[in-house]
Design a protein around this motif. Structure first.
Motif, PDB file in Angstrom:
ATOM      1  N   ARG A 183       0.849  -1.200   0.000  1.00  0.00           N
ATOM      2  CA  ARG A 183       0.000   0.000   0.000  1.00  0.00           C
ATOM      3  C   ARG A 183       0.885   1.251   0.000  1.00  0.00           C
ATOM      4  O   ARG A 183       0.924   2.005   0.967  1.00  0.00           O
ATOM      5  CB  ARG A 183      -0.932  -0.029   1.213  1.00  0.00           C
ATOM      6  N   PRO A 184       1.594   1.500  -1.105  1.00  0.00           N
ATOM      7  CA  PRO A 184       2.535   2.625  -1.134  1.00  0.00           C
ATOM      8  C   PRO A 184       1.875   3.990  -0.969  1.00  0.00           C
ATOM      9  O   PRO A 184       2.516   4.932  -0.504  1.00  0.00           O
ATOM     10  CB  PRO A 184       3.217   2.493  -2.499  1.00  0.00           C
ATOM     11  N   ALA A 185       0.617   4.114  -1.321  1.00  0.00           N
ATOM     12  CA  ALA A 185      -0.059   5.410  -1.210  1.00  0.00           C
ATOM     13  C   ALA A 185      -0.187   5.874   0.234  1.00  0.00           C
ATOM     14  O   ALA A 185      -0.384   7.061   0.491  1.00  0.00           O
ATOM     15  CB  ALA A 185      -1.448   5.338  -1.855  1.00  0.00           C
ATOM     16  N   GLU A 186      -0.032   4.950   1.194  1.00  0.00           N
ATOM     17  CA  GLU A 186      -0.133   5.307   2.611  1.00  0.00           C
ATOM     18  C   GLU A 186       1.177   5.832   3.195  1.00  0.00           C
ATOM     19  O   GLU A 186       1.236   6.202   4.362  1.00  0.00           O
ATOM     20  CB  GLU A 186      -0.590   4.085   3.419  1.00  0.00           C
ATOM     21  N   THR A 187       2.233   5.861   2.386  1.00  0.00           N
ATOM     22  CA  THR A 187       3.553   6.257   2.870  1.00  0.00           C
ATOM     23  C   THR A 187       4.087   7.402   2.024  1.00  0.00           C
ATOM     24  O   THR A 187       4.840   7.199   1.076  1.00  0.00           O
ATOM     25  CB  THR A 187       4.513   5.049   2.843  1.00  0.00           C
ATOM     26  N   ALA A 188       3.684   8.600   2.366  1.00  0.00           N
ATOM     27  CA  ALA A 188       4.079   9.780   1.597  1.00  0.00           C
ATOM     28  C   ALA A 188       5.445  10.291   2.046  1.00  0.00           C
ATOM     29  O   ALA A 188       5.693  10.426   3.242  1.00  0.00           O
ATOM     30  CB  ALA A 188       3.046  10.890   1.782  1.00  0.00           C
TER      31      ALA A 188
END
Length: 157
Positions: free
Chosen positions: A98-103
């Motif tokens: 879930r890369p979108a959760e790690t900005a």
């Protein structure tokens, strides 16, 4: 940040889990990160070394400098880690399920930023729903591991 983060390489040979909190996320513009990722920068998020559990496969490593080893999948080449000898592990943000959760929160080595980087967001965008693009995208069959843990990979026929 979130706990129990999972991720892995593109082919599914390597999977990992982080049992704990992630640290700060960053992008690094240094030339080593550009070459290691094949991209414009290296996107990494820190995790305590003892919190990273490798649930499938084993990393291969390349010692890219006297300070850092970089872990990757020996089968598909996906860059997975940025590892100091005595510190946290940097995990590739794109390898997270879930890369979108790690900005990213900071940029590093800005002196090596590519000269066109700041203008990338202004480039024209081709819409995915444009008929030719939609037809092309619909014809793609992905052999990539899904963005979640699986009991085995590749699946048995």
């Amino acid at each position: 940040m979130t706990t129990n983060i999972t991720g892995g390489c593109q082919c599914g040979a390597i999977r990992f889990r982080v049992d704990g909190e992630l640290g700060d996320a960053s992008i690094c513009h240094c030339r080593m990160c550009q070459k290691a990722t094949g991209g414009f920068f290296g996107p990494y998020v820190g995790a305590p070394r003892q919190a990273v559990v490798w649930t499938r496969g084993r990393l291969k490593h390349f010692q890219s400098s006297n300070k850092v080893a970089r872990g990757f999948c020996g089968d598909c080449g996906t860059p997975l880690t940025y590892e100091y000898d005595d510190g946290d592990v940097g995990l590739s943000i794109g390898a997270l399920d879930r890369p979108a959760e790690t900005a990213p929160r900071v940029q590093l080595a800005s002196s090596a930023e590519l000269p066109y980087f700041a203008g990338l967001a202004a480039l024209p965008v081709h819409a995915d729903d444009e008929p030719r693009a939609a037809a092309h995208l619909a014809s793609i069959v992905s052999y990539q591991h899904p963005d979640h843990d699986t009991a085995e990979w590749p699946p048995k026929p």
